[in-house]
Structures are given as structure tokens and as C-alpha cells.
Write an enzyme that holds these catalytic residues in place. Structure first.
Site, PDB file in Angstrom:
ATOM      1  N   GLU A 227      -3.796   8.874   8.793  1.00 53.42           N
ATOM      2  CA  GLU A 227      -2.584   9.755   8.251  1.00 53.42           C
ATOM      3  C   GLU A 227      -3.246  10.979   7.314  1.00 53.42           C
ATOM      4  O   GLU A 227      -4.082  10.653   6.340  1.00 53.42           O
ATOM      5  CB  GLU A 227      -1.854   8.664   7.498  1.00 53.42           C
TER       6      GLU A 227
ATOM      7  N   ASP B 230      -2.275   1.032   3.347  1.00 51.85           N
ATOM      8  CA  ASP B 230      -3.620   1.627   2.385  1.00 51.85           C
ATOM      9  C   ASP B 230      -4.329   0.453   2.128  1.00 51.85           C
ATOM     10  O   ASP B 230      -5.649   0.679   1.850  1.00 51.85           O
ATOM     11  CB  ASP B 230      -2.739   2.007   1.246  1.00 51.85           C
TER      12      ASP B 230
END
Ligand SMILES: *[C@@H]1O[C@H](CO)[C@@H](O)[C@H](O)[C@H]1NC(C)=O
Ligand SMILES: *[C@@H]1O[C@H](CO)[C@@H](O)[C@H](O)[C@H]1NC(C)=O
Ligand SMILES: *[C@@H]1O[C@H](CO)[C@@H](O)[C@H](O)[C@H]1NC(C)=O
Ligand SMILES: *[C@@H]1O[C@H](CO)[C@@H](O)[C@H](O)[C@H]1NC(C)=O
Ligand SMILES: *[C@@H]1O[C@H](CO)[C@@H](O)[C@H](O)[C@H]1NC(C)=O
Ligand SMILES: *[C@@H]1O[C@H](CO)[C@@H](O)[C@H](O)[C@H]1NC(C)=O
Ligand SMILES: *[C@@H]1O[C@H](CO)[C@@H](O)[C@H](O)[C@H]1NC(C)=O
Ligand SMILES: *[C@@H]1O[C@H](CO)[C@@H](O)[C@H](O)[C@H]1NC(C)=O
Length: 899
Positions: free
Chosen positions: A541, A471
């Protein structure tokens, strides 16, 4: 004795399960000659709170620990306690039992792993302990002495080598490991973030093998393997083998490295042999090479074969007499090339062997207790290939060497990398993650982890790239360390800064991957937009958050109360969703859409059936949309479904469930990711022809049939076409969507007009109006819908009569499975909708998994006949196939003779 030695070696090379290797008897030496290496075959496990002795006393041979738990070669504390029957997995997974069964305070103190084994040291023989990661960190003792302290042996991926030579004894030796408790925010561990509840021990323990090796004066590291191959051409390929030589002695040595490279068919192809001089205690890197004429090229499964060459070599000391000092483990490698680049939109595009490679993948979940079963991984990869997926993403779940061997063999590409959040992303500028920020002492831990994982993965053909962040992106110092470690290990594959576009280190540049959601429900037309996670660029994702298990599985892990809540209280928290503190602890967003689009459920069965239809629509449209845009102006270069599978029995974020039962999300994916396919674009009503193949040749015919709920034709068309590789194009536009009153069914069929083979066939249920999204209200996990499509007519379809039979089939492959065909015929004037096949044990009624179906959840046209095939383990005589659907009566088929 020789047999046993070979076996211990085999355990490393082939990683046969620990129970086979545990055959060590007290008196057989663990390793016995130069070049021998063996994993500690098993351990006695106990909590430090139960053991009063000091470590140096406890680590002396001869102490009676027979009352401790006996565990295999590798396993976390929880895995070991389950292995010993302290906890029962079935009970742990049931309802919210995980909250109460295992007392977390048991894991506040360190745990001990202890094993005794025999060695026969002699002059000129050197012993090394090789660790591959112990969670969270460990003190290591041999024969009463501290070999390594937890200052050094840190992190789940911290692989280190310790020189045991001075400490080993003739006869019985004792190794003792004290593994310290794990906190995901503080330690470099293998965490689950918001995926699922945490295991009570947070994964503490010796989760990977610990090995002892014996060598002569000069030892060698596993080969790093490089080739000069970039794309298929007729020329020879140069293969370079690089190894680190270490001279343990203060006298110089001349060594000869001799090796053999075997061709994929097993025939010995090439030998190499080269002499090297090592000065006193010198360590140096040396390279050798061979040239391979007419190389066999390795391809990802969808594009070709996976020929694997094997290399093995020995380091031989020349004087005073020739003596094998060390041997390399048997390593397989493939000749292939992967690369990545940023296109003009700053999106990452991969290429394999020079061919643009659209990533079609999903995110892997390890077992919640980090138990590793290679047969299970084999099923997981087989399922992935069956669904048309070409890449598995391991987000900080690097697993064991066997996984990469298997991926090489099966042609599954692997996107490896570090995990999000937690300690791994404790960067000063990362305000989203709770991980403790890195300080000076953390960088060496990260470095050891990167070096070790890079060494493990370097030579594998299946590796597509490494993401050094998820992330967030690593700071400059960590980036320098990661890049340095990858370079030191001759990393030949792409290195990507992170899985998102939030920022990047200068040294790596933009990641070219987007992480803009969704993770929760969005309608099918979402994917055909150009915002957020819609099909363009590389989605690292994302998904509509689906993956509802079928009833057979739900009943294994949910209580009656929980099952009632599931359909009666759409906003309720669910323990088997994501972790309690996450955004995804309930099914609110999903259920709001489900109830509005499919109608309020009237029973648990009805809820599950509606969920399956919603899940099927969701995965099919996501994979289709990314496929239709593979060569768009801004191409869709990759899509990683969030997620592939779950760490424990779970209600969402998966394509098959924990028990390996595939459900509708699986078959939506299988249709949407087909190699050659025709897809319906929910937004523009266009019909796309998709081609992911490199060589499937010929003209194609596309048939479009559109009917209403009574089976009456609304429109139909036949189109002829052909395409180029890696491309998709519009071939038709659906006529008559406005004429639909309540619901319409669209069947798209792609066939080869010469052979008449049907290459793809799938059916959509369509409402006259499309879901309306409010893009301006998007957040990181979803985009809200202001007006829902309506499929409630499905509740009142006319029942259809289905004729069905089950026949045994001769298997064309030697996969060891039982193959059968199911013949379906719709006898009615209207469609037979969403027909599911399920295989059950005839006596016990238990569901059979794994189950491979050519297609499932199919909708049949009036009077249409359809042939499906199924494959499973077991005997067809003891198996029944259950057929159910939206508007058909459930029937159970036994095998019958073909008429
Ligand atoms: C665990 O418990 C279940 C019933 O709750 C039982 O069927 C199963 O055999 C047990 N497993 C083991 C390994 O003892
Ligand atoms: C596991 O890690 C979490 C932080 O992610 C921490 O809150 C918890 O206390 C840890 N559990 C144990 C048993 O140490
Ligand atoms: C690779 O190296 C070989 C020599 O072993 C050479 O013949 C070949 O041309 C090289 N290929 C490329 C693409 O450079
Ligand atoms: C390992 O230890 C032995 C015995 O002390 C020593 O002779 C040898 O040089 C050491 N090896 C290395 C690589 O330091
Ligand atoms: C290398 O040479 C040794 C000693 O001559 C021999 O035993 C071994 O089989 C050779 N190894 C390989 C891989 O060729
Ligand atoms: C791509 O990234 C670079 C920074 O490396 C930036 O300067 C450029 O504007 C970006 N291009 C696009 C189309 O976003
Ligand atoms: C994609 O490829 C097809 C032909 O295979 C072509 O018709 C279409 O124009 C291409 N799309 C773009 C945006 O270039
Ligand atoms: C897909 O591309 C291949 C390679 O160019 C081509 O031979 C084949 O005909 C195409 N398939 C379709 C359905 O157009």
C-alpha cells in the site's frame, strides 16, 4: 407462485437489487420447498429508544410497525435513514456538515430490524436462518423467542446458521433483529481507521442479507471447488466438488447427489451422481468429481479470457420415495491456478497459471455508509482494467458475493484480507494500534468471520490470496484459528501473514510484503531508488498521496471558503482529507512541493491545474518504476496504489473521485501501467522498454524526441528492439538533459514497425535538475526533499493554438456506450501542454461520468495531430466536449460531421 419462487432464488444467485426482490406480498411464502432459499426482502427499522415494548412482544407477528422506516434487504442504520430521506447525502457530504447533521447520540442505543413473512411448514421440512454478518452484534428473535443472542451473533463478518424448525409457524412469522452500537476499537466491524470521518452510526446494522432456507431431512452446504490444474497443458482436469451434508433426523438416510456442470458456452457438459449414507443426525463432508477434457482456462483480464463453468446439484432422498431435499445455489468457477512464494529476498512473488504475475493494483474503499451498488462496482472494475490494473486489494472490506462474481467475470484479481488497526489488530505486541486487546471471548468471533468469508470466496477464480493481517500480524492462537478455518473451507490460494514486514507468526513465515510508505507526496525519482517504498519487492500500500479532483467535483462538496483555503493556505486542515486525528488531515507536504516546483498558485483554477500535473507525474512514475523493475536483480513483484477510490468525496488517495470522474492521477496510472510501454527513469535518465504481455508479438520501434519550451529540438533517437515476457530493459539513455535551460519536453513513442501501430505514446516535462531526497530522514509516510525540481516555466509558456473537432464513432462493441473521437492538432511551433478533455451535458453543464478516454492530459508536439476516443452513456447530440490545457484557450466542441 412458481414464478415468484424462482425469483426469490434468483435474488440469491444473481443478487438482483433488493427492490426487485421486495415484491413479496404478505401471503406468498418466503420459501416453499426443499432447496428453496430467500433473503428477507426488506425491513422495518426503528431505534429502540422509540419503542417501549419488550423484544419478545415486539417479535410476535401482528404488531403495527407501519410508522417505522422501510428499508431494503440490507443496509446500515445510516443507509436506511438516507433511504428514508431523514438525511440527504448531498448535504451530508457538503463541507463539514457530517460533523453536525447526524447526531451521534442517536446511535448510542441499539436499532431494530423487523419483518413479517409467510411460511408453510410441514412434517419433514426444516428451516434455517443464515446470517452473513450484523454490525456490531445482534440478538435475533423469531415469533417471540430468542433464536440467537449477541454472545454468538457478533462481528460484521460473523456468518451463522440457526435452526428455526422448532420456532416457525404456519402462516405469518416475524423476525426481529436488535443490532447493537459499534465501536471500531472494541468490535470486529468494518472501520475506516484514518481514511475518512466515521459514519455517525459506525456502520451499525444488518449490512448483509439475512436468509431463510427450507430443506428436507438432509441439507447441503455450497460447494467448495478444487481442481488439479496448475499450468496449461493438454491433459484433462479433475474438478472436485465438496459439500457438507447434515441429516436433521434421527433415522438414517440414503441420499443421491446429482449435479450438472455446464461449459462456459452454456452447453451441458457433464453430469455427476453419487449415493451417500447418513446415520442418525450425522453431519459429514462428501466429495464428488468430474474430469474435464480440453478445459477452457481462466486468465486475468490482461492475459486472456474468463471462461466460467457452472455447477448445480441437488441432494435427493431415496426412501420412502425420491424427494429433492436440498439444492445447491448455482455456482460459477474457473479453471486456473494461483500460487505465491518467497524469493531469495523474502519478497512475495505470485504466479497465475504458472506465469509470474506482477501485481499492479490499488486499494478499494467501500461506500462510507456501506451501501453496495453492483453497477458502481462494475464501473470501478472497468476503470481499473482501463488503467491497466490487474488486482484490487480489499483490506477488511470483503463486501458481498456479487463483487466476487463480477471479478470472476471481468478478470480482476482480488487480494482479500483483514483490516489494519482497530479491534482486528488488538494484539499484545501491537503498540501502534488503539484497538482493545483480544481476550478469550474474541477468538470465536474471529473464527466465525474467517470461516464465513473463506466459504464465500473459496470457489472464485478471481481470488489471488488472503492476508490474515495488515499492518500487524496475528498472534499464534489467532493464526491457528485462521489457518484452521481456511483449511476447513478447502482454501486453495495463498495465505499471507500480513501486508508488512514488521513480524510474522511461525506458522506462516514472512509475508514478503513491505509497508514502508510513502502515503504522502514524494517526487517521481523516489521510485527509482532502492530504499523504503521505491520499486523493489512487493509494496502492499503506497503512493505519493495524490488524487486531487477536478473543479466540477470539488464544487459539489466544498464550500467557497474551503475552496479559497485550498489554494491560499497551503498548511491548513481540510475536512475532506483523511480523518481529523490523522497525519493526513492537511496538504502541507504536498503543497510545499507543489508551490516550489510549479510556482505559487495565482487562483483556484491555477492550483487545480498544477495539482493535476503533479498528480499525473506522481502516479505515472510509480507504476512505471515498478514496471521497469519487474525482472530486476531484486524484482519489483507487486505494487498496490494507496488508494483506488474513496468512501466519500475526498481530496486525495484516489485515482478517480467519488462521483466517478477520472482525473490526472487516473491517466498517469493508465500510461504508467500500459501493457507495452516505454518509460523515462527520472534518476538515471535511462529509457526502458516494458512488456507485461504474454503474447503481443513482433519487433518494436522506440522513438525518443526531446524539445525545449519553444519546440526546438534538443535530441532525438530511434531504437529497434524486442523483449521476452514479464521483462523490461534499458533501450536508450536520454541525451541533452543538461542542455535544458528551464524546461524540456520528452516524447516517447513505442510502435510496431510492421503495422505502424502506436502502442504507447507519452510526454514528460523535465527540469535540468532532479528533486533531491533526504533518505535518512524518511518516516512511515514520506521521505523529505531538500531541493526541488523546477517547472515554473510552465506558467509562462507561449500560448499554443489548437484545432479540435468531435465526431461520432460507430461502436465496435455492444457496451451500450456512445463512442466518439476527438481530433486534435497543434498549429503552433511550440508544444501544446497538458490538454484535458472533459464531457459535459450540453444543457445543464453537469459533468458526465463515467467517462472512458483512450488518453487524456496529453501534450502535443508542434504541428502534431492526435486522435483520442471517448465513450460515455448518453446521446452525443446532448453532449459537449470541453478542451482545456496549460497553454491553450478553453474551447467547447459540439459533434460535427467528419470532413
Ligand atoms: C438532497 O438535497 C439536494 C440539495 O441540497 C437536492 O438537490 C437533492 O434532490 C436532495 N436529494 C434527495 C434524495 O432528496
Ligand atoms: C465509533 O467508534 C469510535 C472508535 O473507533 C468511537 O470513539 C465512537 O464513539 C463510536 N461511535 C458511536 C456512535 O458509537
Ligand atoms: C488431473 O486429474 C486427471 C484425472 O481426472 C488426470 O488425467 C490428470 O493427469 C491430472 N492432472 C494433473 C496435472 O495431475
Ligand atoms: C433442527 O431442529 C429440528 C426440530 O427441533 C430437529 O429435528 C433437527 O434435528 C434440527 N437440526 C439440526 C441439524 O440440529
Ligand atoms: C437431479 O435429479 C432430480 C430428480 O430426478 C431432477 O429433478 C434434477 O433436475 C436433477 N438435478 C440436476 C442438477 O441434475
Ligand atoms: C528471509 O527470512 C528468513 C526467516 O524466515 C531469514 O532467516 C532470512 O535471513 C531472510 N532473508 C533475507 C534475504 O532477508
Ligand atoms: C530482464 O529481461 C531483459 C530481456 O527481456 C534482459 O535484457 C535483462 O537483462 C533482464 N534483467 C535482469 C536483471 O535479468
Ligand atoms: C512481449 O513479450 C511477448 C512474449 O514473449 C513477445 O511476443 C513480444 O514481442 C514482446 N513485446 C515487445 C514489445 O517486445
Amino acid at each position: 407462485m412458481i414464478m415468484f419462487k424462482n425469483m426469490s432464488k434468483l435474488c440469491i444467485a444473481l443478487a438482483i437489487s433488493s427492490s426487485v426482490c421486495a415484491a413479496s406480498t404478505g401471503s406468498e411464502p418466503l420459501v416453499a420447498f426443499g432447496g428453496d432459499i430467500a433473503a428477507i426482502p426488506g425491513w422495518y427499522l426503528q431505534s429502540t429508544t422509540k419503542v417501549p415494548e419488550e423484544m419478545h412482544v415486539l417479535s410476535a407477528p401482528g404488531k403495527d410497525v407501519s410508522s417505522w422506516y422501510r428499508v431494503g434487504a440490507r443496509g446500515t442504520v445510516m443507509a436506511g435513514l438516507i433511504e428514508n430521506g431523514v438525511y440527504n447525502e448531498t448535504d451530508l457530504f457538503y463541507s463539514d456538515n457530517m460533523e453536525s447533521i447526524a447526531d451521534p447520540s442517536l446511535f448510542d442505543a441499539p436499532w431494530l430490524y423487523r419483518e413479517e413473512f409467510t411460511l408453510n411448514p410441514s412434517i419433514g421440512q426444516y428451516f434455517t436462518l443464515k446470517t452473513h454478518g450484523i454490525t456490531s452484534k445482534a440478538d435475533i428473535y423469531l415469533n417471540g423467542e430468542l433464536i440467537a443472542s449477541s454472545d454468538q451473533q457478533q462481528g460484521s463478518y460473523g456468518g451463522h446458521q440457526y435452526n428455526l424448525t422448532e420456532h416457525v409457524k404456519e402462516g405469518v412469522n416475524c423476525l426481529l433483529i436488535r443490532a447493537f452500537p459499534t465501536n471500531y476499537l472494541r468490535d470486529f466491524a468494518q472501520g475506516f481507521v484514518d481514511w475518512n470521518p466515521y459514519p455517525a452510526d459506525n456502520g451499525t446494522g444488518v449490512w448483509r442479507n439475512v436468509e431463510v432456507s427450507q430443506t428436507g431431512a438432509v441439507s447441503m452446504s455450497p460447494f467448495r471447488i478444487l481442481t488439479n490444474f496448475s499450468h496449461p497443458n493438454p491433459g484433462p482436469v479433475k474438478v472436485i466438488f465438496r459439500t457438507e451434508l447434515t441429516n436433521h433426523e434421527s433415522s438414517g438416510h440414503q441420499v443421491l447427489i446429482n449435479g450438472t456442470v455446464k461449459r462456459p458456452d452454456g452447453s451441458a457438459a457433464m453430469e455427476f451422481s453419487e449415493a451417500f449414507e447418513l446415520k442418525s443426525n450425522e453431519q459429514k463432508t462428501v466429495s464428488m468429481s468430474v474430469s474435464i477434457e480440453n478445459p477452457d482456462i481462466w486468465w486475468p483480464a490482461l492475459w486472456g479470457q474468463q471462461p466460467l463453468y457452472t455447477v448445480q446439484a441437488s441432494t435427493i432422498i431415496q426412501k420412502p420415495q425420491q424427494l429433492v431435499s436440498d439444492s445447491s445455489i448455482r455456482q460459477q468457477f474457473g479453471i486456473r491456478h494461483v500460487s505465491s512464494k518467497l524469493n531469495k529476498f523474502n519478497d512475495t512473488e505470485f504466479a497465475v497459471n504458472g506465469e509470474p504475475f506482477q501485481v499492479i493494483g490499488a486499494g478499494y474503499g467501500p461506500d462510507i455508509f456501506l451501501r453496495f451498488d453492483i453497477e458502481r462496482v462494475q464501473v470501478i472494475f472497468a476503470y481499473m482494467l482501463d488503467m491497466g490494473l490487474n488486482t484490487v486489494r480489499l483490506e477488511g472490506k470483503q463486501e458481498h458475493p456479487e463483487l466476487y462474481d463480477l471479478a470472476d467475470k471481468m478478470g480482476m484479481m482480488v487480494l482479500a484480507g483483514w483490516e489494519c488497526c482497530d479491534k482486528w489488530e488488538g494484539w499484545k505486541y501491537n503498540h501502534d494500534a488503539k484497538g482493545v486487546k483480544w481476550d478469550k471471548s474474541d477468538y470465536p468471533v474471529a473464527k466465525a468471520a474467517m470461516l464465513h468469508e473463506a466459504e464465500m470466496m473459496q470457489s472464485h477464480a478471481s481470488i489471488l490470496g488472503c492476508l490474515v493481517g495488515s499492518d500487524s500480524w496475528p498472534d499464534d492462537q489467532a493464526t491457528e484459528i485462521y489457518l484452521g478455518a481456511l483449511k476447513a473451507m478447502d482454501w486453495p490460494n495463498p495465505i499471507i501473514a500480513s501486508a508488512s514486514k514488521r513480524g510474522y507468526p511461525e506458522a506462516l513465515g514472512p509475508s514478503g510484503m513491505k509497508m514502508d510508505g510513502p502515503y504522502d507526496w514524494v517526487p517521481p525519482n523516489y521510485w527509482y531508488n532502492d530504499k523504503e517504498g521505491a520499486a523493489s519487492g512487493f509494496g502492499s500500500e503506497l503512493g505519493a498521496g495524490v488524487g486531487t479532483p477536478e473543479m466540477g467535483s470539488l464544487k459539489k462538496f466544498m464550500s467557497d471558503d474551503e475552496l479559497e483555503t485550498l489554494w491560499k493556505e497551503p498548511d491548513a486542515d481540510q475536512y475532506h482529507m483523511s480523518r481529523y486525528d490523522s497525519q493526513f488531515y492537511d496538504r502541507k507536504i504536498y503543497n510545499e512541493a507543489l508551490f516550489a516546483r510549479y510556482g505559487k498558485p495565482s487562483s483556484l483554477e491555477d492550483y487545480i491545474l498544477k495539482s493535476q500535473m503533479a498528480d499525473y507525474e506522481a502516479t505515472r512514475s510509480q507504476f512505471e518504476a515498478y514496471a521497469t523493475r519487474q525482472n530486476a536483480t531484486r524484482p519489483a513483484t507487486g505494487v498496490i496504489y494507496w488508494m483506488l477510490n474513496s468512501a466519500w468525496p475526498n481530496l486525495h488517495w484516489q485515482l478517480f473521485d467519488y462521483y466517478l470522474t477520472p482525473m490526472a492521477a487516473y491517466f498517469g496510472t493508465k500510461v504508467g501501467a500500459r501493457m507495452e510501454h516505454v518509460a523515462y527513469d527520472y534518476e538515471s535518465h535511462n529509457i526502458w522498454l516494458i512488456n507485461h504481455s504474454l503474447e503481443k508479438e513482433g519487433n518494436r520501434q522506440i522513438k525518443v524526441d526531446f524539445i525545449d519550451s519553444n519546440g526546438k529540438e534538443i535530441s532525438r533517437a530511434t531504437v529497434k528492439s524486442n523483449t521476452r515476457p514479464h521483462s523490461s530493459k534499458v533501450v536508450a539513455s536520454l541525451d541533452g538533459i543538461k542542455k535544458v535551460k528551464d524546461i524540456g519536453f520528452l516524447r516517447l513513442t513505442l510502435s510496431d514497425p510492421e503495422s505502424k501501430d502506436v502502442l504507447s505514446r507519452s510526454v514528460y516535462w523535465l527540469s535540468p535538475t532532479t528533486d533531491v531526497l533526504d533518505w535518512s530522514e524518511s518516516d512511515w509516510y514520506t521521505t523529505p526533499v531538500t531541493k526541488f525540481a523546477k517547472y515554473t516555466k510552465l506558467e509562462k509558456l507561449k500560448p499554443a493554438t489548437l484545432k479540435a473537432s468531435l465526431h461520432s464513432l460507430e461502436s465496435s462493441t455492444d457496451d451500450g456506450l456512445t463512442h466518439a473521437e476527438v481530433l486534435l492538432e497543434n498549429k503552433s511551433a511550440g508544444p501544446a501542454v497538458f490538454i484535458r478533455l472533459n464531457a459535459l451535458d450540453a444543457l445543464e453543464g453537469a459533468e458526465i461520468a463515467p467517462l472512458y478516454c483512450s488518453d487524456n492530459y496529453v501534450t502535443l508536439w508542434p504541428k502534431e495531430q492526435l486522435r483520442l476516443t471517448v465513450a460515455f452513456e448518453g446521446d452525443i447530440q446532448h453532449t459537449v466536449v470541453e478542451i482545456s490545457g496549460r497553454n491553450v484557450k478553453k474551447v467547447t466542441l459540439k459533434v460535427s460531421l467528419k470532413v
